[in-house]
Design a protein around this motif. Structure first.
Motif, mmCIF file in Angstrom:
data_model
loop_
_atom_site.group_PDB
_atom_site.id
_atom_site.type_symbol
_atom_site.label_atom_id
_atom_site.label_comp_id
_atom_site.label_asym_id
_atom_site.label_seq_id
_atom_site.Cartn_x
_atom_site.Cartn_y
_atom_site.Cartn_z
ATOM 1 N N ARG A 372 4.024 9.185 -6.839
ATOM 2 C CA ARG A 372 4.404 7.767 -6.790
ATOM 3 C C ARG A 372 3.987 7.057 -8.087
ATOM 4 O O ARG A 372 4.728 6.228 -8.621
ATOM 5 C CB ARG A 372 3.742 7.094 -5.589
ATOM 6 C CG ARG A 372 4.401 7.443 -4.264
ATOM 7 C CD ARG A 372 4.063 6.430 -3.190
ATOM 8 N NE ARG A 372 4.798 6.710 -1.973
ATOM 9 C CZ ARG A 372 4.290 7.278 -0.892
ATOM 10 N NH1 ARG A 372 3.004 7.644 -0.895
ATOM 11 N NH2 ARG A 372 5.019 7.502 0.181
ATOM 12 N N THR A 373 2.795 7.399 -8.570
ATOM 13 C CA THR A 373 2.331 6.815 -9.834
ATOM 14 C C THR A 373 3.247 7.224 -10.981
ATOM 15 O O THR A 373 3.579 6.412 -11.869
ATOM 16 C CB THR A 373 0.885 7.269 -10.133
ATOM 17 O OG1 THR A 373 0.039 6.892 -9.044
ATOM 18 C CG2 THR A 373 0.365 6.652 -11.418
ATOM 19 N N GLU A 376 6.433 5.175 -10.908
ATOM 20 C CA GLU A 376 6.220 3.829 -11.456
ATOM 21 C C GLU A 376 6.234 3.852 -12.979
ATOM 22 O O GLU A 376 6.783 2.950 -13.622
ATOM 23 C CB GLU A 376 4.882 3.271 -10.955
ATOM 24 C CG GLU A 376 4.878 2.978 -9.462
ATOM 25 C CD GLU A 376 3.504 2.554 -8.975
ATOM 26 O OE1 GLU A 376 2.576 2.457 -9.819
ATOM 27 O OE2 GLU A 376 3.352 2.315 -7.765
ATOM 28 N N GLU A 379 9.768 4.347 -14.223
ATOM 29 C CA GLU A 379 10.555 3.114 -14.058
ATOM 30 C C GLU A 379 10.261 2.153 -15.207
ATOM 31 O O GLU A 379 11.169 1.513 -15.744
ATOM 32 C CB GLU A 379 10.220 2.460 -12.727
ATOM 33 C CG GLU A 379 11.048 1.211 -12.442
ATOM 34 C CD GLU A 379 10.777 0.656 -11.066
ATOM 35 O OE1 GLU A 379 11.435 -0.335 -10.692
ATOM 36 O OE2 GLU A 379 9.908 1.206 -10.357
ATOM 37 N N ALA A 380 8.977 2.075 -15.599
ATOM 38 C CA ALA A 380 8.622 1.175 -16.696
ATOM 39 C C ALA A 380 9.225 1.657 -18.015
ATOM 40 O O ALA A 380 9.622 0.850 -18.860
ATOM 41 C CB ALA A 380 7.097 1.084 -16.810
ATOM 42 N N HIS A 484 15.629 6.254 -12.784
ATOM 43 C CA HIS A 484 14.663 5.350 -12.171
ATOM 44 C C HIS A 484 15.311 4.310 -11.269
ATOM 45 O O HIS A 484 14.683 3.778 -10.375
ATOM 46 C CB HIS A 484 13.893 4.626 -13.282
ATOM 47 C CG HIS A 484 14.755 3.719 -14.087
ATOM 48 N ND1 HIS A 484 14.919 2.386 -13.795
ATOM 49 C CD2 HIS A 484 15.539 3.981 -15.165
ATOM 50 C CE1 HIS A 484 15.741 1.852 -14.673
ATOM 51 N NE2 HIS A 484 16.123 2.784 -15.514
ATOM 52 N N ASN A 488 13.752 6.620 -4.861
ATOM 53 C CA ASN A 488 12.322 6.538 -4.576
ATOM 54 C C ASN A 488 11.851 7.937 -4.189
ATOM 55 O O ASN A 488 12.662 8.855 -4.023
ATOM 56 C CB ASN A 488 12.017 5.508 -3.489
ATOM 57 C CG ASN A 488 12.714 5.845 -2.169
ATOM 58 O OD1 ASN A 488 12.864 7.009 -1.796
ATOM 59 N ND2 ASN A 488 13.156 4.798 -1.461
#
Length: 529
Positions: A372-373, A376, A379-380, A484, A488
């Protein structure tokens, strides 16, 4: 004779100058010297005595000589007491204030006795000019109080010397030279005075002022070369050495002043010859690197791993300041606390919480947390990400045919074979019994398929050596690739599981792919072996 007296006066004057220099140096370094008031007064009084004695030798009349004798006892009467108090302070002992004051009673009486000697003759029965010298020189017949003062002077010097000798075995070897200097400062004047009273000195000259020149030089050398009396009194040794924590004593410039036995056991490369080196220099000599923990405004605080031969230890490092009597900072203590067992226990707990106990890779919970990290982060950065889900073909047959030990060996063999092909930043976890998962940051679906095929080919290429002979291991792979904006973690895992199911249904030892970023009609079919 006259030339010898001139030389002697010159030597006495040099001794006085050295005493003044030592006094001024003590004033300058008073913040760094425990017991500095005693040392300042001692050297000042020695200078008073020495110069008064020089003026006595240069006097022309008996009356002038008597006046300088009184001045001499302002210095020589009180100096032995101050020397003893300095020694007591050095060994970190303490005396009641009343007893300290009472130690000056005899010198005060002596000063009064010498100033009024012409009325009672209790100190000198008779003072007269010698008739065997070309210049006026006095000789004396000692009185009762002279014996009292002489005995008291010898007693103070002897007591100070014995106290220091008693501390010899307790003193760190690195500080025995300074201790020897202090012992000499007690015994050399006493021996010189004894020889003078026995009448065996050349021309009946008092050698004590000249000897004080030597002892003052030794004090100056000791203070400037070994930091005598700075931070490290002798009597702290018993407490210092009994501490379980390793302690390094540093001065204001981070130079090593002392260390205890625990520090030497923790850091076997630490040597007495390193005393006087800075902390960074000490570390470079021990391990080739500068001190590893950054200095902060609040001091030094952190964790350090120490490797020696085939063992490693973990130390918590803390620093605390050393303050002088006036509250000013004179140095610091660097403490090493052995936390090896605690860190090993923490590592074991971490292994149990984060890693699969059999294969050593992430367990399911930790993999999901880290994945999950990773998502993230992608995505950034707007990067693609892919998942590879795979399980071992016919794993139940390994367990049923060869036993669970062989089944465990198959799991370990699979992880070992795959790990060597995965990129360093890949997340690799055990997802279920014989099922594994890999998360790849920056990999498109097609790139993940290529990697999955390399993994698939590597497994049968290196059979597992077992007691039952070489065992060929294969696996089926499912790949889910997404950018991204579309996926999920839960959706990607479902798609990877769907692709894995398709690969198994297509005959195993194949790679299937699902990628929502590709048009459905362009999705690749499962790739056969």
């Amino acid at each position: 004779m006259e030339s010898r007296i001139t030389v002697y006066i010159t030597l006495v004057a040099i001794s006085g100058v050295l005493s003044i220099f030592l006094c001024l140096y003590s004033v300058y370094k008073r913040k760094d010297i425990p017991g500095s008031p005693y040392l300042i007064l001692l050297t000042a009084l020695q200078a008073v005595y020495i110069f008064a004695f020089a003026f006595e030798l240069a006097s022309d009349t008996l009356q002038e000589i008597k006046r300088w004798v009184v001045v001499e006892y302002i210095g020589i009467g009180f100096a032995p007491v101050l020397g003893l108090l300095l020694v007591i302070r050095y060994i970190a002992a303490a005396l009641p204030r009343l007893l300290t004051y009472s130690m000056f009673a005899i010198p005060v009486i002596t000063l009064i006795m010498t100033a009024t000697n012409d009325w009672h003759h209790l100190f000198y029965k008779h003072i007269y000019l010698r008739d065997d010298t070309p210049t006026p020189m006095a000789d004396v017949v000692i009185g009762q109080w002279y014996i009292v003062q002489g005995s008291y002077t010898f007693g103070c010097l002897l007591a100070g010397g014995l106290l220091l000798i008693w501390q010899w075995r307790k003193t760190n070897r690195a500080y025995r030279l300074q201790l020897f200097t202090l012992i000499s400062g007690q015994f050399v004047p006493m021996i010189a005075s004894f020889l003078y009273l026995m009448g065996v000195t050349p021309d009946g000259m008092d050698p004590v002022p000249f000897v004080l020149c030597i002892t003052s030089s030794m004090y100056i050398w000791a203070m400037m070369s070994t930091h005598m009396l700075r931070i490290s009194p002798i009597a702290k040794e018993s407490l210092f050495e009994s501490m379980a924590e390793g302690v390094l004593v540093l001065d204001l410039s981070e130079k090593l002043i002392d260390y205890n036995g625990a520090a030497q056991r923790m850091l076997p490369q630490l040597k007495a010859s390193m005393i006087g080196d800075t902390l960074d220099t000490v570390w470079e000599k021990m391990c080739g690197n500068s001190f590893p923990i950054a200095r902060e405004a609040s001091g030094i605080q952190g964790h350090m791993k120490w490797q020696f031969r085939h063992s490693s230890s973990d130390y918590e490092v803390r620093s605390s300041v050393i303050k002088g009597k006036r509250g000013d900072i004179v140095g610091s203590l660097l403490m090493l606390i052995d936390a090896t067992e605690r860190y090993r226990l923490q590592e074991q707990l971490k292994q149990q919480a984060y890693y699969d106990g059999l294969t050593g890779i992430y367990n399911r919970a930790q993999f999901i947390h880290r994945a999950r990290t990773m998502l993230e982060a992608t995505e950034a950065k707007r990067q693609p990400v892919s998942l590879i889900l795979f399980d071992i073909d016919y794993f139940k047959q390994f367990n049923d045919t060869y036993g669970h030990d062989t089944g465990d060996a198959v799991l370990i063999h699979t992880v070992t074979a795959c790990r060597s092909l995965l990129p360093e930043d890949a997340l690799f976890g055990r997802y279920g019994g014989e099922e594994f998962v890999v998360a790849l940051q920056g990999y498109t679906g097609k790139e993940a398929v290529q990697l999955a095929n390399r993994l698939r080919e590597a497994l049968p290429a290196a059979p597992l050596a077992s007691a039952h002979g070489p065992l060929t291991v294969t696996a089926s792979f499912g790949v889910a690739g997404a950018d991204h904006s579309q996926y999920n973690l839960e959706a990607m895992l479902r798609d990877a599981d769907e692709a894995l199911y398709e690969a198994k249904r297509s005959g195993r030892n194949t790679v299937g792919i699902v990628s929502r970023s590709l048009a459905p009609e362009s999705r690749p079919k499962p790739i056969p072996s």
